[in-house]
Design an enzyme around this catalytic site. Structure first.
Site, PDB file in Angstrom:
ATOM      1  N   LYS A   9     -23.870   4.429 -62.235  1.00 12.80           N
ATOM      2  CA  LYS A   9     -24.277   3.029 -62.134  1.00 12.80           C
ATOM      3  C   LYS A   9     -24.806   2.809 -60.720  1.00 12.80           C
ATOM      4  O   LYS A   9     -24.116   3.105 -59.739  1.00 12.80           O
ATOM      5  CB  LYS A   9     -23.076   2.122 -62.404  1.00 12.80           C
ATOM      6  CG  LYS A   9     -23.421   0.672 -62.702  1.00 12.80           C
ATOM      7  CD  LYS A   9     -24.068   0.526 -64.085  1.00 12.80           C
ATOM      8  CE  LYS A   9     -24.203  -0.935 -64.502  1.00 12.80           C
ATOM      9  NZ  LYS A   9     -22.906  -1.544 -64.824  1.00 12.80           N
ATOM     10  N   HIS A  10     -26.021   2.336 -60.613  1.00 14.19           N
ATOM     11  CA  HIS A  10     -26.656   2.095 -59.320  1.00 14.19           C
ATOM     12  C   HIS A  10     -26.601   3.340 -58.435  1.00 14.19           C
ATOM     13  O   HIS A  10     -26.258   3.279 -57.259  1.00 14.19           O
ATOM     14  CB  HIS A  10     -26.020   0.897 -58.621  1.00 14.19           C
ATOM     15  CG  HIS A  10     -26.128  -0.372 -59.400  1.00 14.19           C
ATOM     16  ND1 HIS A  10     -27.336  -0.885 -59.824  1.00 14.19           N
ATOM     17  CD2 HIS A  10     -25.187  -1.225 -59.869  1.00 14.19           C
ATOM     18  CE1 HIS A  10     -27.130  -1.999 -60.502  1.00 14.19           C
ATOM     19  NE2 HIS A  10     -25.836  -2.225 -60.558  1.00 14.19           N
TER      20      HIS A  10
ATOM     21  N   ASN B  39     -19.943   5.893 -47.046  1.00 14.80           N
ATOM     22  CA  ASN B  39     -18.799   6.792 -46.980  1.00 14.80           C
ATOM     23  C   ASN B  39     -18.208   6.980 -48.375  1.00 14.80           C
ATOM     24  O   ASN B  39     -17.993   6.010 -49.075  1.00 14.80           O
ATOM     25  CB  ASN B  39     -17.719   6.222 -46.058  1.00 14.80           C
ATOM     26  CG  ASN B  39     -18.119   6.297 -44.588  1.00 14.80           C
ATOM     27  OD1 ASN B  39     -18.577   7.330 -44.116  1.00 14.80           O
ATOM     28  ND2 ASN B  39     -17.925   5.201 -43.857  1.00 14.80           N
TER      29      ASN B  39
ATOM     30  N   HIS C   8     -27.009   9.115 -47.874  1.00 16.70           N
ATOM     31  CA  HIS C   8     -27.338   7.725 -47.532  1.00 16.70           C
ATOM     32  C   HIS C   8     -28.407   7.167 -48.458  1.00 16.70           C
ATOM     33  O   HIS C   8     -29.091   7.900 -49.122  1.00 16.70           O
ATOM     34  CB  HIS C   8     -27.838   7.663 -46.085  1.00 16.70           C
ATOM     35  CG  HIS C   8     -26.747   7.920 -45.095  1.00 16.70           C
ATOM     36  ND1 HIS C   8     -26.503   9.172 -44.565  1.00 16.70           N
ATOM     37  CD2 HIS C   8     -25.814   7.107 -44.559  1.00 16.70           C
ATOM     38  CE1 HIS C   8     -25.488   9.113 -43.721  1.00 16.70           C
ATOM     39  NE2 HIS C   8     -25.050   7.872 -43.705  1.00 16.70           N
TER      40      HIS C   8
END
Length: 527
Positions: A278-279, A421, A527
């Site tokens: 999801k996302h 993180n 990231h």
């Protein structure tokens, strides 16, 4: 220059002969004189068409194994001459240069030659020179000349000629020119990327190319225009998959499906595994004795987030798993294959997209990762780092059990695909809590533990699913707080890179809490 300009003479030289005869026949029907070279000319003659060899026009034979055939002033003068410039027209008359109004070129199959693993010399021979030169000449003079580099444009050109008595519009010629320059740019990109790999150094200049596979309704949000481009590589995944049913994929669907399939491909050659995304973050990853069990265990990590998610499987989708998946709303399911029975189950869910890939991606294959920033882009090697059991260093007094060691390696694999993180709780080969994308490792640890507790409540369990779990951290713990939060949640073992200035403090805290902890010496920032 006028808007409409007639096509009287065409030069055709193609490696991909799809639709060639039909196109050339239609051109001849419009009274267009056909010029050609080598194999293309033979194909057209075999079809009964009248063709003049370029060597007959230039007065020079093809030479040097075909390396030199169209690189001649008679060809490029015929392409570049401005028809409304008296000096250009006088030069054409003086030197016997005939105008060429249409060029049809698709280039030597360089990308295909590289993809099949050809030797260096063969790859070099498949670098086209004359083709790109003609394409650029014709495209520059698009005020008068049509340049076709894609088979898909054959019918477009013919439709314009039919509608305009053998003429084409400036708008079409301009669009064809843009496509042509993009094609030569992508071609040169493929050549330069291959050469960079041969040289083995970071190149001074780097380019990327692609071909539109799909114009999307919008991007991440409705006010953003978007399209999906493919780079021609054969890597199994969303770009090469077959869609069997469902609506057209959206921008976010494509992004999330890629993330899901890349993660589940980490488990190639292993037992059944499932990843729910999801996302772009995993909300559940698990293994199982069957694919259905793997899906159910992944789903039980975070049932709330799984709603409307993307499901990736590492084995062929079977009927039982398909029925289980249809229990909730799912956007996309991607797998190496799907049985007829599974596809029949999904057929009742018209909006569910089913994609099959005929294989898993090679998680260890080298590739480049690119991220755009203002004024440029960052390029790095794709993260294909892997850790084996022998690479782990136990740093605590307590040694991890075999089950803890197995779960830590599983958690570490998942951590590579979670936004930093990242903190991942795993128990018996399944995630039970995922903390992603937080600004502090403590927050990620706490969120993952909270999710595990909430899921235990949803499942009617008497204690949190984090109890007895292991924890993976994608980077080192800068302080002991995040680790202690995991211990408080019930974790018994931790896998992390190590390398913090406070490693000794963190190790001491782990010992005091009775945790087993191993260092990988490798981190997985994402990231």
């Amino acid at each position: 220059m006028t808007d409409l300009y007639p096509v009287r003479r065409a030069l055709i030289s193609v490696s991909d002969k799809s639709g060639l005869v039909e196109f050339a026949t239609a051109l001849a029907g419009h009274g267009v004189e056909l010029l050609s070279t080598g194999g293309t000319a033979r194909t057209l003659r075999d079809a009964g068409l009248s063709v003049k060899d370029v060597s007959e026009v230039t007065g020079f034979p093809e030479m040097m194994d075909g390396r030199v055939k169209t690189l001649h002033p008679v060809v490029h003068g015929g392409l570049l001459a401005l028809r409304d410039n008296d000096d250009h027209v006088a030069s054409m008359d003086e030197h016997g240069i005939g105008a060429i109004d249409l060029v049809v070129v698709n280039l030597y199959p360089f990308e295909e030659t590289v993809a099949k693993g050809a030797e260096y010399a063969e790859v070099i021979e498949n670098i086209d020179i004359g083709g790109p030169a003609m394409i650029r000449s014709a495209a520059k003079n698009h005020g008068f000349v049509n340049i076709v580099v894609d088979v898909e444009d054959y019918d477009v050109v013919l439709a314009e000629m039919s509608a305009n008595d053998g003429q084409t519009t400036y708008a079409l010629r301009q669009r064809l020119a843009q496509t042509a320059y993009a094609r030569t740019a992508a071609y040169d990109t493929a050549v330069s990327a291959w050469m960079a790999a041969q040289v083995g150094e970071t190149p001074r200049r780097r380019t990327f190319g692609g071909q539109v596979a799909q114009t999307l309704r919008y991007g991440e949000n409705p006010h953003q225009a978007a399209a999906f481009y493919t780079d021609g590589s054969a890597r199994p995944g969303v770009a090469t998959a077959t869609q069997h049913q469902g609506k057209e994929l959206s921008y976010n669907n494509i992004n999330d499906t890629d993330a899901a399939f890349e993660l589940v491909s980490e488990f190639a050659g292993q037992g059944p595994a499932c990843a729910i995304i999801k996302h772009a973050n995993p909300c559940g990853v698990a293994t199982g004795a069957t694919l259905k069990e793997a899906y159910s265990r992944a789903f039980d990590c975070d049932r709330t987030s799984a709603f409307g998610g993307i499901i990736a499987l590492n084995h062929e989708l079977d009927e039982d798993t398909a029925r289980e998946i249809t229990g909730i709303f799912t956007e996309v399911v991607i797998a190496p294959g799907a049985s007829d029975a599974a596809r029949e189950v999904f057929a009742a869910k018209k909006n569910l997209r089913l994609l099959t890939t005929d294989g898993l991606a090679d998680a260890s294959a080298a590739a480049l990762a690119v991220k755009q920033v203002s004024g440029g882009f960052l390029v790095q090697d794709k993260d294909v780092g892997r850790i084996a059991r022998d690479d782990l260093k136990v740093v605590t007094k307590r040694q991890p059990s075999e089950q803890e060691m197995s779960d830590m390696l599983f958690a570490w694999t998942v951590a590579k695909h979670v936004k930093s993180n990242a903190i991942i709780y795993v128990k018996d080969g399944a995630t039970v809590g995922v903390g992603a994308g937080q600004m502090s490792r403590l927050d990620s640890s706490t969120i993952a533990a909270t999710k595990a507790g909430r899921m235990a409540d949803d499942l009617g369990l008497s204690e949190t699913t984090a109890k007895g779990s292991v924890v993976a951290s994608d980077a080192f713990f800068p302080f002991a707080d995040g680790l202690l939060a995991a211990a408080e949640a019930g974790a018994t073992a931790v896998i992390q890179p190590g390398g913090s200035m406070r490693d000794d403090e963190v190790i001491a805290a782990a010992d005091e809490a009775g945790l087993a902890m191993v260092f990988t010496g490798m981190r997985h920032f994402r990231h």
